[in-house]
Design a protein around this motif. Structure first.
Motif, PDB file in Angstrom:
ATOM      1  N   ALA A 260       0.837  -1.207   0.000  1.00 49.78           N
ATOM      2  CA  ALA A 260       0.000   0.000   0.000  1.00 49.78           C
ATOM      3  C   ALA A 260       0.871   1.257   0.000  1.00 49.78           C
ATOM      4  O   ALA A 260       1.918   1.311   0.655  1.00 49.78           O
ATOM      5  CB  ALA A 260      -0.926  -0.003   1.205  1.00 49.78           C
ATOM      6  N   GLU A 261       0.439   2.267  -0.745  1.00 51.62           N
ATOM      7  CA  GLU A 261       1.217   3.498  -0.856  1.00 51.62           C
ATOM      8  C   GLU A 261       0.733   4.606   0.074  1.00 51.62           C
ATOM      9  O   GLU A 261       1.455   5.571   0.322  1.00 51.62           O
ATOM     10  CB  GLU A 261       1.183   3.998  -2.302  1.00 51.62           C
ATOM     11  CG  GLU A 261       1.845   3.022  -3.278  1.00 51.62           C
ATOM     12  CD  GLU A 261       1.817   3.541  -4.711  1.00 51.62           C
ATOM     13  OE1 GLU A 261       1.239   4.628  -4.930  1.00 51.62           O
ATOM     14  OE2 GLU A 261       2.362   2.851  -5.591  1.00 51.62           O
ATOM     15  N   ALA A 262      -0.474   4.494   0.601  1.00 48.82           N
ATOM     16  CA  ALA A 262      -0.998   5.521   1.502  1.00 48.82           C
ATOM     17  C   ALA A 262      -0.228   5.507   2.823  1.00 48.82           C
ATOM     18  O   ALA A 262       0.313   4.471   3.227  1.00 48.82           O
ATOM     19  CB  ALA A 262      -2.480   5.283   1.757  1.00 48.82           C
ATOM     20  N   PRO A 263      -0.143   6.638   3.513  1.00 54.02           N
ATOM     21  CA  PRO A 263       0.566   6.679   4.796  1.00 54.02           C
ATOM     22  C   PRO A 263      -0.163   5.891   5.871  1.00 54.02           C
ATOM     23  O   PRO A 263      -1.391   5.768   5.851  1.00 54.02           O
ATOM     24  CB  PRO A 263       0.602   8.170   5.131  1.00 54.02           C
ATOM     25  CG  PRO A 263      -0.566   8.750   4.398  1.00 54.02           C
ATOM     26  CD  PRO A 263      -0.683   7.958   3.133  1.00 54.02           C
ATOM     27  N   GLY A 264       0.594   5.364   6.809  1.00 55.62           N
ATOM     28  CA  GLY A 264       0.012   4.627   7.919  1.00 55.62           C
ATOM     29  C   GLY A 264       0.371   3.158   7.891  1.00 55.62           C
ATOM     30  O   GLY A 264       0.710   2.597   6.841  1.00 55.62           O
ATOM     31  N   LEU A 265       0.292   2.521   9.062  1.00 54.98           N
ATOM     32  CA  LEU A 265       0.602   1.104   9.237  1.00 54.98           C
ATOM     33  C   LEU A 265      -0.574   0.392   9.886  1.00 54.98           C
ATOM     34  O   LEU A 265      -1.402   1.030  10.533  1.00 54.98           O
ATOM     35  CB  LEU A 265       1.840   0.940  10.133  1.00 54.98           C
ATOM     36  CG  LEU A 265       3.150   1.542   9.657  1.00 54.98           C
ATOM     37  CD1 LEU A 265       4.173   1.519  10.804  1.00 54.98           C
ATOM     38  CD2 LEU A 265       3.692   0.787   8.457  1.00 54.98           C
ATOM     39  N   PRO A 266      -0.675  -0.926   9.760  1.00 54.48           N
ATOM     40  CA  PRO A 266      -1.688  -1.652  10.540  1.00 54.48           C
ATOM     41  C   PRO A 266      -1.506  -1.349  12.019  1.00 54.48           C
ATOM     42  O   PRO A 266      -0.404  -1.484  12.566  1.00 54.48           O
ATOM     43  CB  PRO A 266      -1.393  -3.119  10.212  1.00 54.48           C
ATOM     44  CG  PRO A 266      -0.771  -3.074   8.853  1.00 54.48           C
ATOM     45  CD  PRO A 266       0.076  -1.827   8.864  1.00 54.48           C
TER      46      PRO A 266
END
Length: 341
Positions: A260-266
């Motif tokens: 995934a390219e969007a910012p943030g992590l699980p």
């Protein structure tokens, strides 16, 4: 004659266009949007949804928990600010509930509490980064519930969830340590998933293979555990079968967003009463069916790190970077007080 007919027809068309009603204005969904992947999402998120921004100007918000009672409200952490905030319906912003959860000179930028949860008596528990423990608030002071495993200090408890068997399950990544896995104060050579017998204090290690265990939750029947892995190199949500003894087995990848390219992590996650998973991750709150189908993503104006059910159980509160958001859904989740029973 034909020319006159064409002119008359052209005038009629123009008059009809002028008298036609205007196109309906696009709905205002507030502070964010919803990315729909499947039509099945319509049963969860109404078409006229609104994402509300309830409070702002924090540093990094986390760990929301809903408190029922005579004055229902939400509590949530601001880890770098070392503060637990309170928000209630009608408030124009959040107020300080508890300042300086960690006392003393912080040795890292994340000294405060992270995940918050209630016990069966309604007392507040906090996963503390700076003090590297899970604590309970008693008469205005934090009392340690668990802070070590086999004589070695925990890393920095992150998030916790109750199972129907009465044990408290929690994750222990190294985010509260300055150098994380390389920190000289790190006593354990792994990042674990544990369960705590809340009555006796017995602590059991369930898994030491996840590199960055973070958010944790259970299916409504208690037979499946979900644990997010907040590692840039392995951005996944894991699923485990929960045995009759309450242990974990058959670990497998539930969903992989490493590309995934969007910012943030699980990160933090919750489940609704139907077993759908609401998991913060790249770009928003990813909604999955129990079978692992991605239905869509709630995308507030800031990337969320955790979620909690509140109000009558159909409001999903989202702690997202510097702010607190809410969206009211058609789905419902179990309330914190019920989950502790």
């Amino acid at each position: 004659m034909r020319s006159r007919n064409r002119i008359a027809t052209s005038i009629a068309v123009r008059e009809l266009a002028c008298s036609a009603p205007p196109e309906p204005a696009a709905r205002d969904h507030g502070a964010g949007t919803v990315h729909r992947v499947s039509e099945a999402l319509e049963a969860i998120i109404p078409a006229d949804y609104v994402i509300e921004k309830l409070a702002g100007d924090m540093v990094f918000t986390e760990g929301p928990v809903w408190i029922n009672g005579a004055a229902p409200h939400l509590l949530f952490s601001d880890i770098p600010a070392n503060v637990i905030y309170r928000w209630a319906e009608g408030d124009t912003d959040a107020s300080v509930f508890y300042d300086q959860v960690y006392r003393g000179k912080p040795r890292n930028i994340f000294p405060g509490s992270n995940g918050l949860i209630l016990d069966v008596e309604g007392r507040l528990l906090a996963c503390e980064h700076g003090n590297r423990r899970i604590s309970r608030l008693e008469d205005g002071e934090w009392v340690s519930v668990v802070d070590s495993y086999e004589g070695k200090r925990l890393n920095s408890p992150n998030d916790a969830a109750w199972h129907a068997n009465g044990w408290l399950y929690f994750t222990d990544p190294p985010y509260g340590l300055v150098q994380r896995d390389e920190d000289p104060d790190k006593d354990l050579d792994f990042n674990g998933i544990y369960r705590l017998n809340y009555a006796s204090g017995e602590l059991q290690l369930l898994n030491r293979e996840q590199t960055r265990p973070n958010g944790i939750g259970f299916s409504p029947d208690g037979k499946t555990a979900y644990v997010s892995n907040s590692d840039d190199a392995t951005m996944v949500w894991m699923a485990y079968d929960v045995t009759h003894e309450g242990l974990f087995e058959n670990g497998r990848v539930f969903y992989d967003v490493t590309s995934a390219e969007a910012p943030g992590l699980p990160d933090g996650l919750k489940l609704d009463v139907s077993g759908n998973l609401y998991a913060t991750g790249p770009g928003g709150v990813w909604i999955f069916t129990p079978a692992g189908e991605h239905l869509g993503t709630i995308q507030p104006d800031e990337v969320p790190a955790n979620v909690a059910w509140g109000d009558d159980g159909s409001s999903l509160y989202m702690t997202a970077r510097t702010s607190l958001y809410r969206i009211k859904l058609s789905a419902k989740g179990p309330m914190p007080a019920d989950m502790a029973k």
